[in-house]
Write an enzyme that holds these catalytic residues in place. Structure first.
Site, PDB file in Angstrom:
ATOM      1  N   ILE A 174      11.753 -13.027 -13.739  1.00 54.00           N
ATOM      2  CA  ILE A 174      12.222 -11.893 -14.530  1.00 54.00           C
ATOM      3  C   ILE A 174      11.379 -10.688 -14.146  1.00 54.00           C
ATOM      4  CG2 ILE A 174      13.200 -13.154 -16.477  1.00 54.00           C
ATOM      5  CD1 ILE A 174      10.648 -12.874 -17.998  1.00 54.00           C
ATOM      6  N   ASP A 175      11.918  -9.502 -14.359  1.00 59.05           N
ATOM      7  CA  ASP A 175      11.253  -8.275 -13.924  1.00 59.05           C
ATOM      8  C   ASP A 175       9.887  -8.095 -14.580  1.00 59.05           C
ATOM      9  OD1 ASP A 175      13.584  -7.749 -12.521  1.00 59.05           O
ATOM     10  OD2 ASP A 175      14.413  -6.461 -14.091  1.00 59.05           O
ATOM     11  N   LYS A 176       9.059  -7.319 -13.918  1.00 62.67           N
ATOM     12  CA  LYS A 176       7.710  -7.036 -14.424  1.00 62.67           C
ATOM     13  C   LYS A 176       7.733  -6.561 -15.874  1.00 62.67           C
ATOM     14  CE  LYS A 176       3.876  -3.784 -13.810  1.00 62.67           C
ATOM     15  NZ  LYS A 176       3.379  -2.599 -13.066  1.00 62.67           N
TER      16      LYS A 176
END
Length: 312
Positions: A142-144
């Site tokens: 998942i994105d930062k």
């Protein structure tokens, strides 16, 4: 060690005739940047009808493009004693609640402080090796600046099983998000292919050609003053999928620095997006595992502010 190249080959279509070689190649796969492709061209990894050409060569209809993608150089990743919010763990699988701001795996700009660094310290070598040195145990990401639950494989058998479940769309992935605007309908499905934004290389966007199939289902949980709390279920898992799809239908995520409005009046550093539920079939026991984690405090705080504004 023998290096293994991935090979791709395709014919130039009529609509691409006259375009630069580096541009055409970079649009073939969403994760091929123009800079990366130009480097491959210089190294002779790209041919046109068997011949090496420069990046500015104008391609012609019917020409055959062949690309050899060199293996990625692995990073020397060190274990780091970073606290982890673990929701489930056994000998095969670990489910961790990733905080907003943490990168999943190391890269040139993030050599340390990542989830992988923390996992290496916590698991002490008990992680699947399929992802390579830079991504041990990682089966999805998942994105930062998205928080929430991630599955991690502790051995190769678990890794194969979880990846196969992701491919078969049998993994339950439920996200909660706050979006700008009031969504009038209760449920919706967005089916729109996603690819690299050619105007902004760091972004993804809905594209007509050379995009990857992407499907997002959403439901309204709560309508606030001028925002909506929704839940999203992923049928596919493309880069920035929820963020891109919600922007595409006119409801960008609150706090999103890339796809949302430039001004963010709310106290949240990053998009209001949280992976709340992960459900999968256990690789060893065959039993169904379902884990749930509530959104972090900054997400909850934004909700409280919005609910108070609605009452005013």
């Amino acid at each position: 060690m023998e290096e293994h190249f991935e090979e791709y080959s395709w014919c130039i279509e009529e609509g691409q005739s006259g375009e630069r070689l580096d541009k055409v190649v970079s649009t073939y796969q969403s994760d091929w940047s123009r800079v990366r492709v130009q480097d491959w061209i210089k190294q002779g990894f790209v041919t046109v009808d068997g011949l090496n050409k420069k990046g500015n060569y104008k391609v012609k209809t019917g020409e055959v493009i062949k690309v050899q993608v060199p293996p990625v150089e692995e990073l020397d990743v060190e274990p780091e004693a970073i606290p982890l919010d673990i929701y489930y763990e056994d000998d095969d699988v670990l489910v961790v609640n990733k905080p907003r701001g943490m990168v999943v795996h190391p890269g040139p700009g993030n050599p340390s402080g990542t989830l992988v660094n923390a996992l290496l310290a916590h698991c002490q070598g008990e992680l699947s090796g399929i992802g390579g040195v830079a991504r041990p145990g990682i089966v999805h990401r998942i994105d930062k600046d998205t928080s929430g639950l991630l599955m991690v494989a502790k051995n190769d058998i678990a890794h194969h099983s979880l990846v196969e479940q992701l491919k078969e769309h049998s993994v339950e992935r439920l996200y909660v998000a706050i979006v700008h605007g009031l969504i009038p309908h209760q449920h919706g499905m967005i089916e729109a292919p996603i690819g690299r934004d050619m105007q902004h290389r760091q972004r993804m966007t809905v594209v007509e050609r050379n995009g990857k199939h992407a499907v997002t289902h959403f439901s309204v949980r709560e309508r606030l003053k001028d925002t909506t709390l929704i839940e999203c279920r992923l049928e596919t898992g493309r880069t920035h999928q929820i963020r891109v799809h919600m922007k595409y239908i006119g409801y960008p995520l609150v706090g999103d620095p890339v796809y949302g409005p430039k001004k963010n009046p709310y106290p949240i550093a990053g998009q209001a997006l949280h992976a709340q539920v992960i459900g999968f079939t256990h690789p060893r026991t065959g039993k169904r595992v379902r884990i749930e984690a509530e959104p972090p405090e900054d997400f909850q705080k934004v909700l409280r502010i919005m609910r108070s504004q609605k009452k005013d």
